[in-house]
Scaffold this motif. Structure first.
Motif, PDB file in Angstrom:
ATOM      1  N   GLN A 187       0.849  -1.183   0.000  1.00 45.65           N
ATOM      2  CA  GLN A 187       0.000   0.000   0.000  1.00 45.65           C
ATOM      3  C   GLN A 187       0.888   1.237   0.000  1.00 45.65           C
ATOM      4  OE1 GLN A 187      -2.035   1.733   3.702  1.00 45.65           O
ATOM      5  NE2 GLN A 187      -3.658   0.545   2.745  1.00 45.65           N
ATOM      6  N   VAL A 188       0.525   2.214  -0.786  1.00 41.90           N
ATOM      7  CA  VAL A 188       1.161   3.527  -0.746  1.00 41.90           C
ATOM      8  C   VAL A 188       0.254   4.425   0.075  1.00 41.90           C
ATOM      9  CG1 VAL A 188       1.752   5.555  -2.127  1.00 41.90           C
ATOM     10  CG2 VAL A 188       2.348   3.270  -2.940  1.00 41.90           C
ATOM     11  N   ILE A 189       0.837   5.189   0.968  1.00 40.95           N
ATOM     12  CA  ILE A 189       0.053   6.127   1.777  1.00 40.95           C
ATOM     13  C   ILE A 189       0.374   7.546   1.328  1.00 40.95           C
ATOM     14  CG2 ILE A 189      -0.366   7.032   4.096  1.00 40.95           C
ATOM     15  CD1 ILE A 189       0.317   4.231   5.153  1.00 40.95           C
ATOM     16  N   LEU A 190      -0.664   8.291   1.009  1.00 42.12           N
ATOM     17  CA  LEU A 190      -0.529   9.704   0.682  1.00 42.12           C
ATOM     18  C   LEU A 190      -1.004  10.510   1.880  1.00 42.12           C
ATOM     19  CD1 LEU A 190      -2.054   9.806  -2.930  1.00 42.12           C
ATOM     20  CD2 LEU A 190       0.358   9.544  -2.272  1.00 42.12           C
ATOM     21  N   PHE A 191      -0.242  11.512   2.257  1.00 43.41           N
ATOM     22  CA  PHE A 191      -0.671  12.396   3.333  1.00 43.41           C
ATOM     23  C   PHE A 191      -1.562  13.478   2.730  1.00 43.41           C
ATOM     24  CE2 PHE A 191       3.262  10.507   4.973  1.00 43.41           C
ATOM     25  CZ  PHE A 191       2.691   9.848   6.046  1.00 43.41           C
ATOM     26  N   VAL A 192      -2.747  13.633   3.298  1.00 42.31           N
ATOM     27  CA  VAL A 192      -3.774  14.509   2.738  1.00 42.31           C
ATOM     28  C   VAL A 192      -4.320  15.437   3.820  1.00 42.31           C
ATOM     29  CG1 VAL A 192      -4.406  12.782   0.993  1.00 42.31           C
ATOM     30  CG2 VAL A 192      -5.628  12.818   3.165  1.00 42.31           C
ATOM     31  N   ALA A 193      -4.980  16.498   3.378  1.00 43.66           N
ATOM     32  CA  ALA A 193      -5.577  17.452   4.317  1.00 43.66           C
ATOM     33  C   ALA A 193      -6.924  16.968   4.855  1.00 43.66           C
ATOM     34  CB  ALA A 193      -5.753  18.810   3.636  1.00 43.66           C
ATOM     35  N   ASP A 194      -7.651  16.168   4.067  1.00 44.26           N
ATOM     36  CA  ASP A 194      -8.993  15.710   4.447  1.00 44.26           C
ATOM     37  C   ASP A 194      -9.178  14.312   3.857  1.00 44.26           C
ATOM     38  OD1 ASP A 194     -11.792  15.112   4.284  1.00 44.26           O
ATOM     39  OD2 ASP A 194     -12.280  17.247   4.375  1.00 44.26           O
ATOM     40  N   CYS A 195      -9.195  13.303   4.695  1.00 43.93           N
ATOM     41  CA  CYS A 195      -9.286  11.912   4.235  1.00 43.93           C
ATOM     42  C   CYS A 195     -10.554  11.654   3.428  1.00 43.93           C
ATOM     43  CB  CYS A 195      -9.225  10.946   5.419  1.00 43.93           C
ATOM     44  SG  CYS A 195      -7.638  10.922   6.261  1.00 43.93           S
ATOM     45  N   GLU A 196     -11.692  12.150   3.918  1.00 46.30           N
ATOM     46  CA  GLU A 196     -12.954  11.882   3.221  1.00 46.30           C
ATOM     47  C   GLU A 196     -13.000  12.569   1.859  1.00 46.30           C
ATOM     48  OE1 GLU A 196     -16.504  10.918   5.792  1.00 46.30           O
ATOM     49  OE2 GLU A 196     -15.483  12.465   6.986  1.00 46.30           O
ATOM     50  N   ALA A 197     -12.518  13.782   1.758  1.00 45.89           N
ATOM     51  CA  ALA A 197     -12.495  14.478   0.472  1.00 45.89           C
ATOM     52  C   ALA A 197     -11.557  13.750  -0.501  1.00 45.89           C
ATOM     53  CB  ALA A 197     -12.058  15.928   0.655  1.00 45.89           C
ATOM     54  N   ALA A 198     -10.404  13.321  -0.017  1.00 46.39           N
ATOM     55  CA  ALA A 198      -9.463  12.588  -0.870  1.00 46.39           C
ATOM     56  C   ALA A 198     -10.067  11.260  -1.326  1.00 46.39           C
ATOM     57  CB  ALA A 198      -8.153  12.359  -0.131  1.00 46.39           C
ATOM     58  N   ALA A 199     -10.770  10.574  -0.436  1.00 45.75           N
ATOM     59  CA  ALA A 199     -11.400   9.294  -0.796  1.00 45.75           C
ATOM     60  C   ALA A 199     -12.488   9.506  -1.854  1.00 45.75           C
ATOM     61  CB  ALA A 199     -11.978   8.622   0.442  1.00 45.75           C
ATOM     62  N   ARG A 200     -13.273  10.572  -1.722  1.00 47.96           N
ATOM     63  CA  ARG A 200     -14.290  10.872  -2.745  1.00 47.96           C
ATOM     64  C   ARG A 200     -13.622  11.096  -4.095  1.00 47.96           C
ATOM     65  NH1 ARG A 200     -16.618  13.675   1.438  1.00 47.96           N
ATOM     66  NH2 ARG A 200     -15.716  15.663   0.779  1.00 47.96           N
ATOM     67  N   PHE A 201     -12.508  11.843  -4.098  1.00 45.89           N
ATOM     68  CA  PHE A 201     -11.798  12.119  -5.346  1.00 45.89           C
ATOM     69  C   PHE A 201     -11.286  10.818  -5.972  1.00 45.89           C
ATOM     70  CE2 PHE A 201      -7.927  13.026  -7.718  1.00 45.89           C
ATOM     71  CZ  PHE A 201      -8.406  13.946  -8.636  1.00 45.89           C
ATOM     72  N   TYR A 202     -10.619   9.979  -5.213  1.00 42.50           N
ATOM     73  CA  TYR A 202     -10.051   8.744  -5.772  1.00 42.50           C
ATOM     74  C   TYR A 202     -11.123   7.725  -6.146  1.00 42.50           C
ATOM     75  CZ  TYR A 202      -5.292  10.250  -5.491  1.00 42.50           C
ATOM     76  OH  TYR A 202      -4.129  10.940  -5.720  1.00 42.50           O
ATOM     77  N   SER A 203     -12.305   7.811  -5.555  1.00 38.94           N
ATOM     78  CA  SER A 203     -13.381   6.903  -5.951  1.00 38.94           C
ATOM     79  C   SER A 203     -13.820   7.174  -7.391  1.00 38.94           C
ATOM     80  CB  SER A 203     -14.564   6.995  -4.988  1.00 38.94           C
ATOM     81  OG  SER A 203     -15.238   8.224  -5.136  1.00 38.94           O
TER      82      SER A 203
END
Length: 133
Positions: free
Chosen positions: A7-23
């Motif tokens: 797994q690669v981990i990206l450090f993000v400002a907002d996990c839920e917003a990042a998850a919506r984007f990658y979905s």
């Protein structure tokens, strides 16, 4: 000794917003640290694991020093429609970096965007040769 499920981990400002984007690209959520205000969300696409984590809690819990600016990782996503993927990414909040263009003597079409946290995403499409006829 065996290893599994990288797994690669990206450090993000907002996990839920990042998850919506990658979905948008087909990533599916497999884990979240808590239902409200998660500090980490894990996703997969085609066997590839992607973690989206807040840098502060990662530093506090694990004693690491997350890098939170610059191009610190690049996600490559293969697609059958690089122009379409590029347009969707921009419409959904990605920043433009380099529009679709030929690469490797025209064997590929490639575009780059940056996700909302500034991580580069390379969108790549194989170009098929026209049928001889």
């Amino acid at each position: 000794m065996e290893f599994a499920d990288p797994q690669v981990i990206l450090f993000v400002a907002d996990c839920e917003a990042a998850a919506r984007f990658y979905s948008l690209f087909g990533f599916e959520e497999t884990f979240r640290s808590s239902p409200q205000a998660p500090v980490k969300i894990e996703m997969t696409l085609g066997g590839f694991g992607l973690g989206l984590a807040l840098p502060g809690p990662a530093a506090d819990s694990h004693g690491i020093v997350p890098v939170t600016s610059g191009h610190r990782a690049c996600i490559t996503l293969w697609t059958d429609d690089v122009e379409g993927a590029y347009a969707v990414a921009l419409r959904e909040g990605a920043a433009d970096h380099t529009g679709p263009h030929p690469f490797l003597d025209g064997k590929l079409r490639v575009a780059f965007v940056e996700d909302p946290d500034g991580h580069p995403i390379q969108l790549v499409q194989r170009v098929t040769e026209p049928a001889a006829g």
